[in-house]
Write an enzyme that holds these catalytic residues in place. Sequence first.
Site, PDB file in Angstrom:
ATOM      1  N   GLU A 100      -3.542  23.164  22.082  1.00  8.98           N
ATOM      2  CA  GLU A 100      -2.736  23.091  23.309  1.00  8.98           C
ATOM      3  C   GLU A 100      -1.460  22.294  23.090  1.00  8.98           C
ATOM      4  O   GLU A 100      -0.390  22.675  23.573  1.00  8.98           O
ATOM      5  CB  GLU A 100      -3.553  22.492  24.464  1.00  8.98           C
ATOM      6  N   PRO A 115       2.408  45.459  45.940  1.00  8.79           N
ATOM      7  CA  PRO A 115       1.131  45.141  45.280  1.00  8.79           C
ATOM      8  C   PRO A 115       0.086  44.602  46.269  1.00  8.79           C
ATOM      9  O   PRO A 115       0.451  44.197  47.370  1.00  8.79           O
ATOM     10  CB  PRO A 115       1.516  44.072  44.248  1.00  8.79           C
ATOM     11  N   HIS A 161       1.132  24.442  21.504  1.00  7.64           N
ATOM     12  CA  HIS A 161       1.894  25.233  22.485  1.00  7.64           C
ATOM     13  C   HIS A 161       2.977  24.374  23.130  1.00  7.64           C
ATOM     14  O   HIS A 161       4.141  24.753  23.194  1.00  7.64           O
ATOM     15  CB  HIS A 161       0.981  25.715  23.623  1.00  7.64           C
ATOM     16  N   GLY A 170       0.531  41.294  52.062  1.00  2.35           N
ATOM     17  CA  GLY A 170       0.684  41.198  53.507  1.00  2.35           C
ATOM     18  C   GLY A 170       1.106  42.486  54.176  1.00  2.35           C
ATOM     19  O   GLY A 170       1.661  42.456  55.270  1.00  2.35           O
ATOM     20  N   LYS A 171       0.804  43.631  53.577  1.00  2.18           N
ATOM     21  CA  LYS A 171       1.189  44.906  54.188  1.00  2.18           C
ATOM     22  C   LYS A 171       0.404  45.132  55.480  1.00  2.18           C
ATOM     23  O   LYS A 171       0.978  45.459  56.522  1.00  2.18           O
ATOM     24  CB  LYS A 171       0.941  46.060  53.210  1.00  2.18           C
TER      25      LYS A 171
HETATM   26  P1  ADP Z   1      -2.257  43.899  51.690  1.00  2.00           P
HETATM   27  O1  ADP Z   1      -2.560  44.746  52.856  1.00  2.00           O
HETATM   28  O2  ADP Z   1      -0.832  43.930  51.264  1.00  2.00           O
HETATM   29  O3  ADP Z   1      -3.178  44.105  50.523  1.00  2.00           O
HETATM   30  P2  ADP Z   1      -3.052  41.854  53.507  1.00  2.00           P
HETATM   31  O4  ADP Z   1      -2.072  42.070  54.594  1.00  2.00           O
HETATM   32  O5  ADP Z   1      -4.412  42.400  53.726  1.00  2.00           O
HETATM   33  O6  ADP Z   1      -2.482  42.370  52.124  1.00  2.00           O
HETATM   34  O7  ADP Z   1      -3.106  40.301  53.204  1.00  2.00           O
HETATM   35  C1  ADP Z   1      -4.312  39.617  53.030  1.00  2.00           C
HETATM   36  C2  ADP Z   1      -4.193  38.202  53.571  1.00  2.00           C
HETATM   37  O8  ADP Z   1      -3.307  37.437  52.771  1.00  2.00           O
HETATM   38  C3  ADP Z   1      -3.619  38.148  54.949  1.00  2.00           C
HETATM   39  O9  ADP Z   1      -4.609  38.286  55.916  1.00  2.00           O
HETATM   40  C4  ADP Z   1      -2.967  36.777  54.992  1.00  2.00           C
HETATM   41  O10 ADP Z   1      -3.919  35.797  55.310  1.00  2.00           O
HETATM   42  C5  ADP Z   1      -2.528  36.559  53.573  1.00  2.00           C
HETATM   43  N1  ADP Z   1      -1.118  36.906  53.410  1.00  2.00           N
HETATM   44  C6  ADP Z   1      -0.622  37.867  52.602  1.00  2.00           C
HETATM   45  N2  ADP Z   1       0.725  37.903  52.659  1.00  2.00           N
HETATM   46  C7  ADP Z   1       1.092  36.948  53.535  1.00  2.00           C
HETATM   47  C8  ADP Z   1       2.361  36.495  54.024  1.00  2.00           C
HETATM   48  N3  ADP Z   1       3.521  37.036  53.622  1.00  2.00           N
HETATM   49  N4  ADP Z   1       2.370  35.479  54.917  1.00  2.00           N
HETATM   50  C9  ADP Z   1       1.215  34.918  55.333  1.00  2.00           C
HETATM   51  N5  ADP Z   1       0.005  35.293  54.915  1.00  2.00           N
HETATM   52  C10 ADP Z   1      -0.079  36.299  54.014  1.00  2.00           C
HETATM   53 ZN    ZN Z   2      -3.443  29.155  23.146  1.00  2.00          ZN
END
Ligand code: ADP
Ligand code: ZN
Length: 611
Positions: free
Chosen positions: A435, A213, A438, A217-218
Amino acid sequence: MNEQPKPNKKPFIYYALIAMLVLMLLNAFVFPMLGGPHVTEVSYDEFQTMLKNDQVTHVEMQENRQELYFKAKNEKGIERVYSTGTFPDPALKEELDSKGIKYAVAVPQKNSMLMEFLFTWVFPTLIMTLPMVFLWRMMRKRMGDGSNMMSFGMGKSNAKMYVAAQTGKTFADVAGQEEAKEALEEIVDFLHSPDKYRSVGAVMPKGVLLVGPPGTGKTLLAKAVAGEANVPFFSIAGSEFVEMFVGQGAARVRDLFRQAKEKAPCIVFIDEIDTIGKKRDGSGIGGNDEREQTLNQLLSEMDGFDGSSGVVLLAATNRPETLDKALLRPGRFDRRVPVELPDLQGREAILRVHAKDVMMAEDIDYKAVARATSGASGAELANLINEAALRAVKCNRRIVTQEDLTESVDVVVAGYQRKNAVLTPHEKEIVAYHEIGHALVAAKQTNSAPVTKITIVPRTSGALGYTMQTPESDTVLLSKEEALAKIATLTGGRSAEELVFGSITSGASNDIEQATKMARSMVTRLGMSETFDMTALETVNNQYLGGDASLACSAQTATQIDHEVVEIIRAAHEKAIGILKDNMDKLHELAQYLLEKETITGEEFMEILQR
Ligand code: ADP
Ligand code: ZN
Ligand code: MG
């Protein structure tokens, strides 16, 4: 970021050629019109007549060329320049001498042709070229990266060259995601010592597809691989391939791979590959041709190098199911690395990584923050830390405190606090009872996560208040009892309104939606109903983006599903009403307390409940 795009240099000769062209046009059309002093051509006879009449004042002869320039006054005494053809006439000089007319003999320069060429063409060209280069640069800057223009660099890929040291990311920057890192470490190792693999005869996978998703961090992982392996890193987003003129996409792919092969060992990273890698469906009249050509080029390029060439192809997508089957075939993107949302531990690790760059108080409880952010992506957690830092600055503090973090959780989880909400006291009371309804229903059921926070401070997201429940640990499996308890909890808000005020409001719309969704998936996907047993009645189209589901059953069954769903919710609603009736005094006590405090913690709640 330190990425340094390689300047897209146009050879100097291009500018020189343009300058030359401009000069030619100027020479042919513009300069003659501006003209120097006008020269009137006359015959030699006329010249001699003027000479006799003492009109000539000055003569200039050119020795070898049979041409002669002279100045002469006309009747009104105005001096003009004339030219006339001539022939070697020894008597002329004597005649001029005798009349006392000044004359000059121009000795033709030996290299006159060369000099003339230099002065009329080469030097002006050079002089004009420099400002043109400058202007071009400025234009390109203005237009962003002017690669979409009709430029000489057509078809040149815009792949950025990253020098290894400059991606600056390593696996240490990626928190959590241990499995993904492990899978990618092998590739790093291969890029470090390819011979080790070659000697055994092992072939690296050509393409690795990072799937998960958004915000997990891809992109970060791909950069980290390059940083770890210390090799050049070409990165291009799938969308950059398709936004160009027809035929450009394919040319770009070709160019990208050519560059990559020159720089091997290296990494080529195609972000958001689904934009070019979509299934070729053959539908659409003409419209998809461009993308299809690009994809075909990519496929054939991938076939064109072997695993030992040292080019490793990485790609990322959050819609793996839309990819063309041909891309996923062995020999192409044959390895898939899932990059999932972080679990409790992963979230804590990510928070710690990002907290490193921020002045944090020493006693921060990261685990608590991680608990409260179930379902948040890495990007959201990074944003959370930043929000906390911003809040600290706003409060004129130099150190970020736990409170900043908890406040930011609210921001990330439920939108910003609305500054000046207009709620009447009566409305506020309704929200408080809602609330607490809930929370009470949750607390009185065994299969329900504990309440950690209740607030009636409105959020800009539209919620007038919310009850936060956080499970003790991340559970993967949802039991039927838990699902039913969840639905009962969701109906608890409305139930409290009914019991206390005898009327109902629109405040429960979100609860209703969630309860319905839950009950529905119990029936159609989770096999949790008596009637349908373990039948899947829906298929999920995309497990990463929201999970749209479409019905896969007859209309008759659909009616039955609706019945079943209504029954589940009705039962849960009755259960919630029962719980609240049994605890009326606590409901009043807690609601009044909340009304006064606006926000109460889970501990406060439990304390009052157990008094
Ligand atoms: P994606 O490419 O999966 O949409 P990104 O690699 O662009 O996500 O992640 C966006 C930002 O979120 C990164 O630059 C980082 O700052 C933070 N981030 C996301 N996943 C991680 C992780 N596993 N560890 C540290 N930072 C993360
Ligand atoms: Zn509610
Ligand atoms: Mg990305």
